[in-house]
Design a protein around this motif. Structure first.
Motif, PDB file in Angstrom:
ATOM      1  N   ALA A  91      39.696  38.224  30.505  1.00 41.34           N
ATOM      2  CA  ALA A  91      40.999  38.784  30.870  1.00 41.34           C
ATOM      3  C   ALA A  91      41.267  40.075  30.103  1.00 41.34           C
ATOM      4  CB  ALA A  91      42.103  37.757  30.594  1.00 41.34           C
ATOM      5  N   ASN A  92      40.966  40.086  28.819  1.00 41.63           N
ATOM      6  CA  ASN A  92      41.176  41.293  27.999  1.00 41.63           C
ATOM      7  C   ASN A  92      40.338  42.461  28.517  1.00 41.63           C
ATOM      8  OD1 ASN A  92      42.803  39.687  26.402  1.00 41.63           O
ATOM      9  ND2 ASN A  92      41.388  39.599  24.681  1.00 41.63           N
ATOM     10  N   TYR A  93      39.069  42.198  28.778  1.00 38.56           N
ATOM     11  CA  TYR A  93      38.190  43.259  29.265  1.00 38.56           C
ATOM     12  C   TYR A  93      38.576  43.700  30.674  1.00 38.56           C
ATOM     13  CZ  TYR A  93      34.983  43.371  25.319  1.00 38.56           C
ATOM     14  OH  TYR A  93      34.439  43.549  24.080  1.00 38.56           O
ATOM     15  N   GLY A  94      39.074  42.758  31.482  1.00 36.64           N
ATOM     16  CA  GLY A  94      39.532  43.125  32.815  1.00 36.64           C
ATOM     17  C   GLY A  94      40.725  44.069  32.766  1.00 36.64           C
ATOM     18  N   LYS A  95      41.665  43.785  31.877  1.00 33.01           N
ATOM     19  CA  LYS A  95      42.823  44.687  31.706  1.00 33.01           C
ATOM     20  C   LYS A  95      42.370  46.073  31.270  1.00 33.01           C
ATOM     21  CE  LYS A  95      46.066  41.066  30.432  1.00 33.01           C
ATOM     22  NZ  LYS A  95      46.800  40.450  29.322  1.00 33.01           N
ATOM     23  N   ARG A  98      40.730  47.925  34.181  1.00 34.69           N
ATOM     24  CA  ARG A  98      41.722  48.424  35.144  1.00 34.69           C
ATOM     25  C   ARG A  98      42.507  49.599  34.571  1.00 34.69           C
ATOM     26  NH1 ARG A  98      41.905  43.037  35.935  1.00 34.69           N
ATOM     27  NH2 ARG A  98      43.758  42.706  34.657  1.00 34.69           N
ATOM     28  N   ARG A  99      42.801  49.529  33.275  1.00 30.54           N
ATOM     29  CA  ARG A  99      43.604  50.579  32.636  1.00 30.54           C
ATOM     30  C   ARG A  99      42.821  51.884  32.513  1.00 30.54           C
ATOM     31  NH1 ARG A  99      44.511  48.146  28.055  1.00 30.54           N
ATOM     32  NH2 ARG A  99      43.034  49.352  26.862  1.00 30.54           N
ATOM     33  N   THR A 100      41.578  51.797  32.046  1.00 27.62           N
ATOM     34  CA  THR A 100      40.816  53.016  31.793  1.00 27.62           C
ATOM     35  C   THR A 100      39.988  53.460  32.983  1.00 27.62           C
ATOM     36  OG1 THR A 100      38.862  51.888  30.923  1.00 27.62           O
ATOM     37  CG2 THR A 100      40.637  52.393  29.353  1.00 27.62           C
ATOM     38  N   GLY A 101      39.464  52.495  33.738  1.00 34.35           N
ATOM     39  CA  GLY A 101      38.630  52.827  34.883  1.00 34.35           C
ATOM     40  C   GLY A 101      37.275  53.411  34.518  1.00 34.35           C
ATOM     41  N   THR A 102      36.920  53.412  33.244  1.00 36.35           N
ATOM     42  CA  THR A 102      35.639  53.993  32.838  1.00 36.35           C
ATOM     43  C   THR A 102      34.486  53.057  33.200  1.00 36.35           C
ATOM     44  OG1 THR A 102      35.680  53.015  30.627  1.00 36.35           O
ATOM     45  CG2 THR A 102      36.743  55.179  30.895  1.00 36.35           C
ATOM     46  N   ALA A 108      31.504  46.298  30.756  1.00 39.38           N
ATOM     47  CA  ALA A 108      31.824  45.268  29.768  1.00 39.38           C
ATOM     48  C   ALA A 108      32.556  44.103  30.429  1.00 39.38           C
ATOM     49  CB  ALA A 108      32.664  45.868  28.636  1.00 39.38           C
ATOM     50  N   PHE A 109      33.467  44.417  31.322  1.00 38.47           N
ATOM     51  CA  PHE A 109      34.185  43.362  32.048  1.00 38.47           C
ATOM     52  C   PHE A 109      33.207  42.537  32.887  1.00 38.47           C
ATOM     53  CE2 PHE A 109      36.866  42.361  35.961  1.00 38.47           C
ATOM     54  CZ  PHE A 109      37.375  41.191  35.425  1.00 38.47           C
ATOM     55  N   ALA A 110      32.314  43.215  33.597  1.00 38.57           N
ATOM     56  CA  ALA A 110      31.323  42.505  34.415  1.00 38.57           C
ATOM     57  C   ALA A 110      30.455  41.599  33.539  1.00 38.57           C
ATOM     58  CB  ALA A 110      30.463  43.508  35.181  1.00 38.57           C
ATOM     59  N   ALA A 111      30.106  42.068  32.346  1.00 42.60           N
ATOM     60  CA  ALA A 111      29.285  41.266  31.442  1.00 42.60           C
ATOM     61  C   ALA A 111      30.023  40.000  31.000  1.00 42.60           C
ATOM     62  CB  ALA A 111      28.876  42.092  30.230  1.00 42.60           C
ATOM     63  N   THR A 112      31.336  40.134  30.743  1.00 44.89           N
ATOM     64  CA  THR A 112      32.086  38.937  30.323  1.00 44.89           C
ATOM     65  C   THR A 112      32.192  37.935  31.471  1.00 44.89           C
ATOM     66  OG1 THR A 112      34.298  39.819  30.861  1.00 44.89           O
ATOM     67  CG2 THR A 112      33.445  40.244  28.628  1.00 44.89           C
ATOM     68  N   LEU A 113      32.299  38.436  32.689  1.00 46.60           N
ATOM     69  CA  LEU A 113      32.337  37.528  33.849  1.00 46.60           C
ATOM     70  C   LEU A 113      30.987  36.850  34.054  1.00 46.60           C
ATOM     71  CD1 LEU A 113      34.402  39.598  36.449  1.00 46.60           C
ATOM     72  CD2 LEU A 113      35.151  37.613  35.115  1.00 46.60           C
TER      73      LEU A 113
END
Length: 132
Positions: A91-95, A98-102, A108-113
């Motif tokens: 959830a943290n990485y997803g936020k 979405r916020r930075t879009g980098t 990093a978000f994909a890796a946590t998923l």
């Protein structure tokens, strides 16, 4: 009724190694884990230390035949107990993504998923040590 002890296989050694590495990191750098503890839980820093000690105990227990069975049960329970932290990390990485879009934040978000389903084989390995 005598039960045979699960042999010390590569996957059990790997699980013990993961617990050892994570346990040491929990104790040496607890601030890394603080954002992963759900905000609804009290005494977050203490929970990080307790989980680090539990990971070290599970690692040691998995390696010795006399303690492998109870360590397997404890390891499975610990892996289930830390699942909310893994969900919070996603959830943290997803936020952030979405916020930075980098691309880095999105990767990093994909890796946590991708890491979340890995709990299943880890729990399966722990249960194997428990004789299940």
């Amino acid at each position: 009724m005598t039960r045979t002890v699960a042999p010390l296989t590569k996957d059990l050694v790997g699980l013990a190694g993961l617990f050892l590495t994570s346990g040491v990191t929990h104790l040496a750098k607890p601030d890394v884990f603080e954002p992963l503890v759900p905000r609804s839980l009290p005494r977050r820093r203490e929970l990080i230390y307790v989980s680090g000690v539990a990971e070290l105990a599970c690692a040691a227990g998995l390696l010795h035949p006399r303690t492998r069975r109870p360590a397997g049960w404890a390891s499975a329970a610990l892996l289930v107990a830390i699942l909310p932290g893994n969900l919070q990390m996603s959830a943290n990485y997803g936020k952030r993504a979405r916020r930075t879009g980098t691309p880095g934040a999105q990767a990093a978000f994909a890796a946590t998923l991708a890491r979340l389903p890995l709990q299943v084989p880890l729990i399966r390995t722990a249960l194997k040590a428990a004789g299940r």
